[in-house]
Design an enzyme around this catalytic site. Structure first.
Site, PDB file in Angstrom:
ATOM      1  N   TYR A  78      32.880  43.034  65.265  1.00 48.89           N
ATOM      2  CA  TYR A  78      33.138  42.043  64.215  1.00 48.89           C
ATOM      3  C   TYR A  78      31.881  41.808  63.377  1.00 48.89           C
ATOM      4  O   TYR A  78      31.926  41.689  62.164  1.00 48.89           O
ATOM      5  CB  TYR A  78      33.620  40.718  64.825  1.00 48.89           C
ATOM      6  CG  TYR A  78      34.073  39.760  63.762  1.00 48.89           C
ATOM      7  CD1 TYR A  78      35.378  39.802  63.286  1.00 48.89           C
ATOM      8  CD2 TYR A  78      33.184  38.847  63.186  1.00 48.89           C
ATOM      9  CE1 TYR A  78      35.797  38.952  62.268  1.00 48.89           C
ATOM     10  CE2 TYR A  78      33.593  38.003  62.163  1.00 48.89           C
ATOM     11  CZ  TYR A  78      34.899  38.047  61.716  1.00 48.89           C
ATOM     12  OH  TYR A  78      35.313  37.222  60.705  1.00 48.89           O
ATOM     13  N   PHE A 130      38.224  45.939  31.307  1.00 46.56           N
ATOM     14  CA  PHE A 130      39.067  46.574  32.301  1.00 46.56           C
ATOM     15  C   PHE A 130      39.985  45.480  32.847  1.00 46.56           C
ATOM     16  O   PHE A 130      39.587  44.322  32.953  1.00 46.56           O
ATOM     17  CB  PHE A 130      38.283  47.258  33.431  1.00 46.56           C
ATOM     18  CG  PHE A 130      39.253  47.954  34.359  1.00 46.56           C
ATOM     19  CD1 PHE A 130      39.917  49.086  33.940  1.00 46.56           C
ATOM     20  CD2 PHE A 130      39.561  47.423  35.604  1.00 46.56           C
ATOM     21  CE1 PHE A 130      40.889  49.686  34.734  1.00 46.56           C
ATOM     22  CE2 PHE A 130      40.519  48.017  36.409  1.00 46.56           C
ATOM     23  CZ  PHE A 130      41.183  49.156  35.980  1.00 46.56           C
ATOM     24  N   THR A 131      41.208  45.870  33.184  1.00 44.07           N
ATOM     25  CA  THR A 131      42.256  44.898  33.518  1.00 44.07           C
ATOM     26  C   THR A 131      41.831  43.869  34.565  1.00 44.07           C
ATOM     27  O   THR A 131      41.847  42.670  34.317  1.00 44.07           O
ATOM     28  CB  THR A 131      43.512  45.647  33.993  1.00 44.07           C
ATOM     29  OG1 THR A 131      43.148  46.525  35.057  1.00 44.07           O
ATOM     30  CG2 THR A 131      44.126  46.469  32.851  1.00 44.07           C
ATOM     31  N   ASP A 221      29.476  47.906  36.046  1.00 37.48           N
ATOM     32  CA  ASP A 221      30.649  48.353  36.785  1.00 37.48           C
ATOM     33  C   ASP A 221      30.369  49.826  37.113  1.00 37.48           C
ATOM     34  O   ASP A 221      30.508  50.710  36.271  1.00 37.48           O
ATOM     35  CB  ASP A 221      31.923  48.197  35.951  1.00 37.48           C
ATOM     36  CG  ASP A 221      33.162  48.611  36.737  1.00 37.48           C
ATOM     37  OD1 ASP A 221      33.014  49.372  37.717  1.00 37.48           O
ATOM     38  OD2 ASP A 221      34.272  48.197  36.375  1.00 37.48           O
ATOM     39  N   LYS A 264      36.835  55.386  43.852  1.00 39.99           N
ATOM     40  CA  LYS A 264      36.673  56.436  42.836  1.00 39.99           C
ATOM     41  C   LYS A 264      35.512  57.352  43.223  1.00 39.99           C
ATOM     42  O   LYS A 264      35.670  58.234  44.060  1.00 39.99           O
ATOM     43  CB  LYS A 264      36.472  55.811  41.457  1.00 39.99           C
ATOM     44  CG  LYS A 264      37.756  55.258  40.837  1.00 39.99           C
ATOM     45  CD  LYS A 264      38.086  53.887  41.332  1.00 39.99           C
ATOM     46  CE  LYS A 264      39.115  53.190  40.493  1.00 39.99           C
ATOM     47  NZ  LYS A 264      39.503  51.889  41.063  1.00 39.99           N
ATOM     48  N   ARG A 388      48.452  53.040  29.348  1.00 38.65           N
ATOM     49  CA  ARG A 388      47.229  52.282  29.062  1.00 38.65           C
ATOM     50  C   ARG A 388      47.285  51.896  27.594  1.00 38.65           C
ATOM     51  O   ARG A 388      46.702  52.535  26.736  1.00 38.65           O
ATOM     52  CB  ARG A 388      45.963  53.098  29.354  1.00 38.65           C
ATOM     53  CG  ARG A 388      45.721  53.371  30.818  1.00 38.65           C
ATOM     54  CD  ARG A 388      44.993  52.287  31.594  1.00 38.65           C
ATOM     55  NE  ARG A 388      45.794  51.242  32.170  1.00 38.65           N
ATOM     56  CZ  ARG A 388      45.497  50.614  33.316  1.00 38.65           C
ATOM     57  NH1 ARG A 388      44.449  50.969  34.033  1.00 38.65           N
ATOM     58  NH2 ARG A 388      46.222  49.620  33.748  1.00 38.65           N
ATOM     59  N   PHE A 455      51.235  45.029  33.751  1.00 35.92           N
ATOM     60  CA  PHE A 455      51.570  46.464  33.780  1.00 35.92           C
ATOM     61  C   PHE A 455      51.968  46.956  35.172  1.00 35.92           C
ATOM     62  O   PHE A 455      52.723  47.902  35.302  1.00 35.92           O
ATOM     63  CB  PHE A 455      50.390  47.286  33.255  1.00 35.92           C
ATOM     64  CG  PHE A 455      49.115  47.058  34.012  1.00 35.92           C
ATOM     65  CD1 PHE A 455      48.289  45.986  33.684  1.00 35.92           C
ATOM     66  CD2 PHE A 455      48.744  47.881  35.050  1.00 35.92           C
ATOM     67  CE1 PHE A 455      47.127  45.754  34.387  1.00 35.92           C
ATOM     68  CE2 PHE A 455      47.577  47.664  35.753  1.00 35.92           C
ATOM     69  CZ  PHE A 455      46.767  46.582  35.421  1.00 35.92           C
TER      70      PHE A 455
END
Ligand code: F0G
Length: 463
Positions: A78, A130-131, A221, A264, A388, A455
């Site tokens: 943990y 970005f969303t 980002d 990614k 998009r 979306f």
């Protein structure tokens, strides 16, 4: 000699395939029904009904044998898992930030940094939205302001760094609202919504100079920063001979912290982190992560997931990997360009973006051309892509009106190390087929609109 010699030497994937996952083909009739049932939204399709899945490059990567072997070394304690310390060491080595807070994925990190830094009435400039990033900024009481260069909104512009920040726009905002109302600028590398377009090192240095004068932080980002580093190497003077790893670290060095979706660049299926240099902010973030994600040494992840991310960092900067990664996207994009199908130029890092506004020019934006095109491609071949455009852009948080983005695109996104060149051929041929019958295609109307990030779950019917 019977055949002409090739004019160039080809690249090939720097791996061979050890495990395969069979793909399922379906009939056209089956797909017509499946997409209807999914409300013409590719996010609502069952993956079982999909042939080649180019919805996203997020969490869809193939891990290496080295990463899978690491999964067996998961220390599921943990507190104080050894995988956490390894991830922390590799984050310092490859990104260069001081402190690490693991999160379950990118938006977990966006949530924490937004809640810590943004106050009601603040402004957060960024190189296009970005969303999820914007959603968290707005939830924290901030207003997002787009300060990307104009070229980014023009699919035809071949400017090599369409992710760049327009320094004049940034300076104008600082003048207008005052630096005290700008807790940080959110800089993405590469810029997803602009078509996977990179930011240059020169631009990042300029942003640093300007923000330093006003005491404004830069939060990167870093989700696809490795792919950005590759474009810097191939397009920016002075970086031709630098390694991807060195460029990545230099890029980060001009910033104060980063949010990261490990799903990614890091070649894994789940994971993310917040990295930060400021000790006080780190203490706050570390305190907050225990409320929303999990203890500060696992942040919602299993020990094995952190191990896979740490090992992914070692693989992501390998030159032959990045070359083939971007090369595959380029291969698909170039095919479409050769057939004169309108796509965003230059070809991006993680995806090819179809210009739905141009392809379906007879369908007005209110009838969702990109949403329509994505569903037509699915019906043609079972290839899944994503909208998009106006659906993703959502509504203005203050006026409640639909936003009308200049870019109305379908993203054909390539997972890392998953598909072969033959899959790219089949995909390109399906897009061509739909392109040739474009005049017959009708638009859609929205019949269900969720409140947040619409979306993902919106439903449509044929208009
Ligand atoms: N930033 C960028 C640039 C992204 O592309 C994403 C996710 C996130 C942050 C959020 O990370 O999904 O791990 O919470 N992009 C995915 C996509 C969803 O399909 O482009 P997350």
């Amino acid at each position: 000699m019977p055949y002409p010699k090739p004019t160039r030497r080809s690249w090939a994937e720097p791996f061979k395939i050890k495990v395969v996952e069979p793909l399922k083909t379906t009939t056209r009739q089956h797909r017509v029904e499946a997409i209807k049932e999914a409300g013409y939204n590719t996010f609502l399709l069952r993956s079982d009904d999909v042939y080649i899945d180019l919805l996203t490059d997020s969490g869809t990567n193939a891990m290496s044998d080295y990463q899978w072997a690491g999964m067996m070394l998961g220390d599921e304690a943990y507190a104080g898992s050894k995988n956490f310390y390894y991830l922390e060491a590799n984050m310092r080595k490859y990104y260069g930030y001081k402190y690490l807070v693991p999160t379950h994925q990118g938006r977990g990190a966006e949530h924490i940094i937004s809640q810590i830094l943004i106050k009601q009435g603040d402004y957060i400039p960024g190189n296009m939205y970005f969303t999820t990033t914007r959603e968290h900024q707005e939830r924290a009481g901030g207003t997002f302001v787009d300060v990307i260069i104009d070229e980014a909104h023009d699919p035809e512009s071949t400017y090599p760094f369409k992710g760049n920040v327009d320094l004049q726009k940034l300076e104008d905002l600082i003048k207008k609202v005052g630096a005290r109302k700008i807790p940080y600028i959110s800089v993405a590398a590469t810029v997803n919504m602009a078509g996977g377009q990179p930011i240059s090192m020169g631009n990042m240095k300029e942003i640093r100079k300007l923000t330093a004068r006003h005491g404004i932080r830069i939060i990167l980002d870093a989700t696809r920063a490795v792919e950005n580093a590759y474009f810097i190497r191939t397009r920016e003077k002075g970086y031709e001979k630098k390694s991807i790893a060195a460029i990545l670290k230099e890029l980060c060095s001009y910033t104060d912290g980063a949010t990261m979706s490990g799903k990614k660049d890091l070649l894994v299926n789940i994971g993310g982190f917040l990295a930060i240099n400021d000790k006080d902010l780190f203490d706050e973030a570390r305190n907050m992560v225990v409320v929303f994600e999990g203890l500060h040494t696992y942040g919602g992840l299993a020990g094995r997931d952190m191990e896979a991310m740490a090992r992914g960092m070692e693989e992501m900067t390998k030159e032959d990997y990045v070359r083939s990664r971007i090369g595959q996207v380029e291969y698909l994009g170039q095919k479409l360009l050769d057939w004169e199908i309108p796509i965003v130029k230059p070809i991006g890092g993680h995806a090819v973006f179809l210009d739905a506004k141009k392809i379906l020019e007879h369908i007005p934006q209110e009838k969702f051309p990109a949403q329509t095109l994505a569903s037509e491609i699915y019906v043609d071949s079972g290839v899944r892509t994503m909208e998009r455009g106006i659906v993703s852009a959502g509504r203005d948080s203050k006026t409640g009106e639909n936003r009308h983005p200049k870019l109305e695109l379908v993203r054909v996104t390539i997972p890392r190390r998953v598909y072969t060149q033959a899959h790219m051929d089949v995909t390109a041929e399906s897009i061509l087929e739909v392109y040739e019958s474009r005049k017959k295609i009708r638009g859609l109307e929205m019949v269900y609109e969720p409140k947040h990030l619409r979306f993902f779950q919106a439903r449509f019917d044929k208009a």
